[in-house]
Design a protein around this motif. Structure first.
Motif, PDB file in Angstrom:
ATOM      1  N   GLY A  65      -2.394   7.623  -6.093  1.00  0.00           N
ATOM      2  CA  GLY A  65      -2.999   6.538  -5.342  1.00  0.00           C
ATOM      3  C   GLY A  65      -3.652   5.509  -6.247  1.00  0.00           C
ATOM      4  O   GLY A  65      -3.586   4.294  -5.986  1.00  0.00           O
ATOM      5  N   PHE A  66      -4.289   5.973  -7.317  1.00  0.00           N
ATOM      6  CA  PHE A  66      -4.903   5.045  -8.270  1.00  0.00           C
ATOM      7  C   PHE A  66      -3.849   4.136  -8.894  1.00  0.00           C
ATOM      8  O   PHE A  66      -4.070   2.928  -9.059  1.00  0.00           O
ATOM      9  CB  PHE A  66      -5.632   5.811  -9.364  1.00  0.00           C
ATOM     10  CG  PHE A  66      -6.092   4.936 -10.502  1.00  0.00           C
ATOM     11  CD1 PHE A  66      -7.220   4.146 -10.379  1.00  0.00           C
ATOM     12  CD2 PHE A  66      -5.366   4.886 -11.689  1.00  0.00           C
ATOM     13  CE1 PHE A  66      -7.634   3.315 -11.415  1.00  0.00           C
ATOM     14  CE2 PHE A  66      -5.766   4.060 -12.730  1.00  0.00           C
ATOM     15  CZ  PHE A  66      -6.909   3.272 -12.594  1.00  0.00           C
ATOM     16  N   LEU A  67      -2.684   4.690  -9.227  1.00  0.00           N
ATOM     17  CA  LEU A  67      -1.633   3.874  -9.840  1.00  0.00           C
ATOM     18  C   LEU A  67      -1.090   2.842  -8.864  1.00  0.00           C
ATOM     19  O   LEU A  67      -0.782   1.709  -9.257  1.00  0.00           O
ATOM     20  CB  LEU A  67      -0.506   4.773 -10.345  1.00  0.00           C
ATOM     21  CG  LEU A  67      -0.868   5.688 -11.514  1.00  0.00           C
ATOM     22  CD1 LEU A  67       0.340   6.522 -11.927  1.00  0.00           C
ATOM     23  CD2 LEU A  67      -1.397   4.896 -12.695  1.00  0.00           C
ATOM     24  N   VAL A  68      -0.942   3.220  -7.605  1.00  0.00           N
ATOM     25  CA  VAL A  68      -0.504   2.247  -6.600  1.00  0.00           C
ATOM     26  C   VAL A  68      -1.486   1.077  -6.547  1.00  0.00           C
ATOM     27  O   VAL A  68      -1.095  -0.092  -6.542  1.00  0.00           O
ATOM     28  CB  VAL A  68      -0.378   2.904  -5.212  1.00  0.00           C
ATOM     29  CG1 VAL A  68      -0.121   1.838  -4.143  1.00  0.00           C
ATOM     30  CG2 VAL A  68       0.741   3.932  -5.199  1.00  0.00           C
ATOM     31  N   TRP A  69      -2.776   1.398  -6.501  1.00  0.00           N
ATOM     32  CA  TRP A  69      -3.793   0.362  -6.445  1.00  0.00           C
ATOM     33  C   TRP A  69      -3.825  -0.462  -7.732  1.00  0.00           C
ATOM     34  O   TRP A  69      -3.913  -1.698  -7.682  1.00  0.00           O
ATOM     35  CB  TRP A  69      -5.167   0.996  -6.211  1.00  0.00           C
ATOM     36  CG  TRP A  69      -6.311   0.031  -6.256  1.00  0.00           C
ATOM     37  CD1 TRP A  69      -7.168  -0.207  -7.288  1.00  0.00           C
ATOM     38  CD2 TRP A  69      -6.708  -0.866  -5.214  1.00  0.00           C
ATOM     39  NE1 TRP A  69      -8.080  -1.177  -6.959  1.00  0.00           N
ATOM     40  CE2 TRP A  69      -7.819  -1.595  -5.684  1.00  0.00           C
ATOM     41  CE3 TRP A  69      -6.232  -1.103  -3.920  1.00  0.00           C
ATOM     42  CZ2 TRP A  69      -8.454  -2.556  -4.910  1.00  0.00           C
ATOM     43  CZ3 TRP A  69      -6.879  -2.062  -3.151  1.00  0.00           C
ATOM     44  CH2 TRP A  69      -7.962  -2.768  -3.643  1.00  0.00           C
ATOM     45  N   HIS A  70      -3.701   0.187  -8.858  1.00  0.00           N
ATOM     46  CA  HIS A  70      -3.782  -0.489 -10.153  1.00  0.00           C
ATOM     47  C   HIS A  70      -2.660  -1.508 -10.332  1.00  0.00           C
ATOM     48  O   HIS A  70      -2.878  -2.594 -10.887  1.00  0.00           O
ATOM     49  CB  HIS A  70      -3.735   0.559 -11.263  1.00  0.00           C
ATOM     50  CG  HIS A  70      -3.858  -0.007 -12.644  1.00  0.00           C
ATOM     51  ND1 HIS A  70      -5.003  -0.625 -13.111  1.00  0.00           N
ATOM     52  CD2 HIS A  70      -2.956  -0.058 -13.670  1.00  0.00           C
ATOM     53  CE1 HIS A  70      -4.820  -1.022 -14.359  1.00  0.00           C
ATOM     54  NE2 HIS A  70      -3.587  -0.691 -14.717  1.00  0.00           N
ATOM     55  N   PHE A 163       2.802   4.950   0.564  1.00  0.00           N
ATOM     56  CA  PHE A 163       2.993   3.931  -0.464  1.00  0.00           C
ATOM     57  C   PHE A 163       3.919   4.410  -1.576  1.00  0.00           C
ATOM     58  O   PHE A 163       4.855   3.705  -1.972  1.00  0.00           O
ATOM     59  CB  PHE A 163       1.640   3.522  -1.060  1.00  0.00           C
ATOM     60  CG  PHE A 163       0.899   2.524  -0.239  1.00  0.00           C
ATOM     61  CD1 PHE A 163       1.156   1.170  -0.367  1.00  0.00           C
ATOM     62  CD2 PHE A 163      -0.070   2.927   0.670  1.00  0.00           C
ATOM     63  CE1 PHE A 163       0.465   0.232   0.392  1.00  0.00           C
ATOM     64  CE2 PHE A 163      -0.757   2.006   1.434  1.00  0.00           C
ATOM     65  CZ  PHE A 163      -0.485   0.656   1.303  1.00  0.00           C
ATOM     66  N   VAL A 164       3.662   5.604  -2.085  1.00  0.00           N
ATOM     67  CA  VAL A 164       4.418   6.108  -3.231  1.00  0.00           C
ATOM     68  C   VAL A 164       5.905   6.220  -2.916  1.00  0.00           C
ATOM     69  O   VAL A 164       6.761   5.782  -3.695  1.00  0.00           O
ATOM     70  CB  VAL A 164       3.852   7.482  -3.666  1.00  0.00           C
ATOM     71  CG1 VAL A 164       4.813   8.193  -4.600  1.00  0.00           C
ATOM     72  CG2 VAL A 164       2.496   7.316  -4.325  1.00  0.00           C
ATOM     73  N   GLU A 165       6.228   6.804  -1.769  1.00  0.00           N
ATOM     74  CA  GLU A 165       7.639   7.012  -1.449  1.00  0.00           C
ATOM     75  C   GLU A 165       8.358   5.718  -1.110  1.00  0.00           C
ATOM     76  O   GLU A 165       9.521   5.523  -1.496  1.00  0.00           O
ATOM     77  CB  GLU A 165       7.781   8.029  -0.323  1.00  0.00           C
ATOM     78  CG  GLU A 165       7.375   9.430  -0.723  1.00  0.00           C
ATOM     79  CD  GLU A 165       8.000  10.499   0.157  1.00  0.00           C
ATOM     80  OE1 GLU A 165       8.806  10.147   1.042  1.00  0.00           O
ATOM     81  OE2 GLU A 165       7.686  11.681  -0.053  1.00  0.00           O
ATOM     82  N   GLU A 166       7.703   4.816  -0.387  1.00  0.00           N
ATOM     83  CA  GLU A 166       8.386   3.570  -0.043  1.00  0.00           C
ATOM     84  C   GLU A 166       8.585   2.681  -1.265  1.00  0.00           C
ATOM     85  O   GLU A 166       9.601   1.996  -1.378  1.00  0.00           O
ATOM     86  CB  GLU A 166       7.624   2.827   1.053  1.00  0.00           C
ATOM     87  CG  GLU A 166       7.650   3.536   2.389  1.00  0.00           C
ATOM     88  CD  GLU A 166       9.043   3.966   2.812  1.00  0.00           C
ATOM     89  OE1 GLU A 166       9.986   3.150   2.665  1.00  0.00           O
ATOM     90  OE2 GLU A 166       9.204   5.103   3.284  1.00  0.00           O
ATOM     91  N   LEU A 167       7.629   2.696  -2.183  1.00  0.00           N
ATOM     92  CA  LEU A 167       7.827   1.959  -3.433  1.00  0.00           C
ATOM     93  C   LEU A 167       9.079   2.451  -4.153  1.00  0.00           C
ATOM     94  O   LEU A 167       9.869   1.639  -4.664  1.00  0.00           O
ATOM     95  CB  LEU A 167       6.607   2.121  -4.343  1.00  0.00           C
ATOM     96  CG  LEU A 167       5.389   1.262  -4.021  1.00  0.00           C
ATOM     97  CD1 LEU A 167       4.172   1.761  -4.794  1.00  0.00           C
ATOM     98  CD2 LEU A 167       5.660  -0.202  -4.339  1.00  0.00           C
ATOM     99  N   PHE A 168       9.258   3.759  -4.185  1.00  0.00           N
ATOM    100  CA  PHE A 168      10.394   4.306  -4.926  1.00  0.00           C
ATOM    101  C   PHE A 168      11.700   4.212  -4.139  1.00  0.00           C
ATOM    102  O   PHE A 168      12.676   3.627  -4.610  1.00  0.00           O
ATOM    103  CB  PHE A 168      10.136   5.760  -5.303  1.00  0.00           C
ATOM    104  CG  PHE A 168      11.300   6.389  -6.022  1.00  0.00           C
ATOM    105  CD1 PHE A 168      11.543   6.093  -7.348  1.00  0.00           C
ATOM    106  CD2 PHE A 168      12.167   7.255  -5.365  1.00  0.00           C
ATOM    107  CE1 PHE A 168      12.630   6.646  -8.028  1.00  0.00           C
ATOM    108  CE2 PHE A 168      13.249   7.815  -6.021  1.00  0.00           C
ATOM    109  CZ  PHE A 168      13.485   7.514  -7.356  1.00  0.00           C
TER     110      PHE A 168
END
Length: 259
Positions: A65-70, A163-168
């Motif tokens: 989650g931190f990486l998504v936000w960053h 977020f993580v899965e849809e980004l990928f």
């Protein structure tokens, strides 16, 4: 919507779209090594030994989650209220299809038809899903740790996984399947049958076999939404609503195996 241009920013885009997923997957793989080394399912064992998921999953959620936000400003989200609401409706529809088999399993003579633990029942998703995530096995039910475990579980499923899965899957892999050499020149939501089949089947494959049918239907709906809306934000909204309803159903119907 204009395509994401290929430039010296390719590495930055790769980090933003793929990095959180890689970290998330890394924790999942790490758990496979930690469980036989540290796990101890015994009444006298500490809570962190009895169920490693209770602390590995929160670390996984916070890290990814931190990486998504960053890296959020590097991503073309294309948020809109219209497509977010449509995505929410699609998420409810998709998860309804996912949940239907386990509801049917409660009402049909599955063992009589197929036998115990049959591949046919698994392929159709006909399972009661009574075993799965249950912090009550290691924490006092109703206590602070028990509540926090559920808070982190919902945070992981509804926010981070969405977020993580849809980004990928939709943000990166769909583009890659259209243009292997220059994926960032491909507009989000660009249709190709290769993108549909590869993305949907791989999305399906990372779930349990009992979820394959539901994941295939859900993944297909998400692909259609991505192509029609051209909005990554819409697919995130769809995923978030679907996982929220999945978690609520798991608790309301006492089916912890759903998540």
């Amino acid at each position: 919507m204009p395509a994401v241009k290929s430039s010296t920013d390719d590495d930055a885009l790769m980090k933003a779209y793929v990095g959180p997923f890689a970290v998330f997957l890394g924790f999942t793989l790490l758990l496979q090594f930690l469980e036989p080394a540290l796990g101890w399912d015994h009444p006298s064992a500490a809570w962190w030994q009895r169920d490693l998921k209770q602390w590995v999953y929160p670390l996984q959620a916070v890290s990814a989650g931190f990486l998504v936000w960053h890296w959020r400003k590097r991503v073309q989200w294309a948020w809109s209220w219209k497509w977010s609401l449509i995505g929410a409706v699609a998420g409810a529809l998709g998860i309804a299809c996912w949940l239907a088999p386990t509801l049917l399993a409660d009402r049909l003579p599955v063992e009589e038809w197929f036998g115990r633990d049959s591949w046919q029942a698994t392929a159709l998703g006909l399972d009661a899903r009574t075993e799965g995530f249950d912090p009550g096995l290691v924490f006092e039910r109703g206590g602070a740790a028990w509540w926090m475990a559920y808070v982190m579980r919902f945070f992981r499923a509804v926010v981070v996984v969405a977020f993580v899965e849809e980004l990928f899957w939709r943000g990166f892999l769909m583009r890659l399947m259209v243009n292997f050499d220059r994926p960032w020149t491909v507009p989000f939501g660009k249709h190709s049958w290769r993108a549909y089949w590869v993305t949907t089947l791989l999305f399906m494959s990372v779930h349990l076999p009992v979820d394959y049918l539901g994941a295939f239907v859900y993944g297909s709906l998400t692909y259609v939404l991505a192509v029609v809306s051209r909005s990554l934000g819409a697919t995130v909204a769809m995923h978030a609503v679907a996982n929220l309803l999945m978690g609520v159903a798991a608790l309301a119907w006492n089916k912890p195996g759903l998540w």
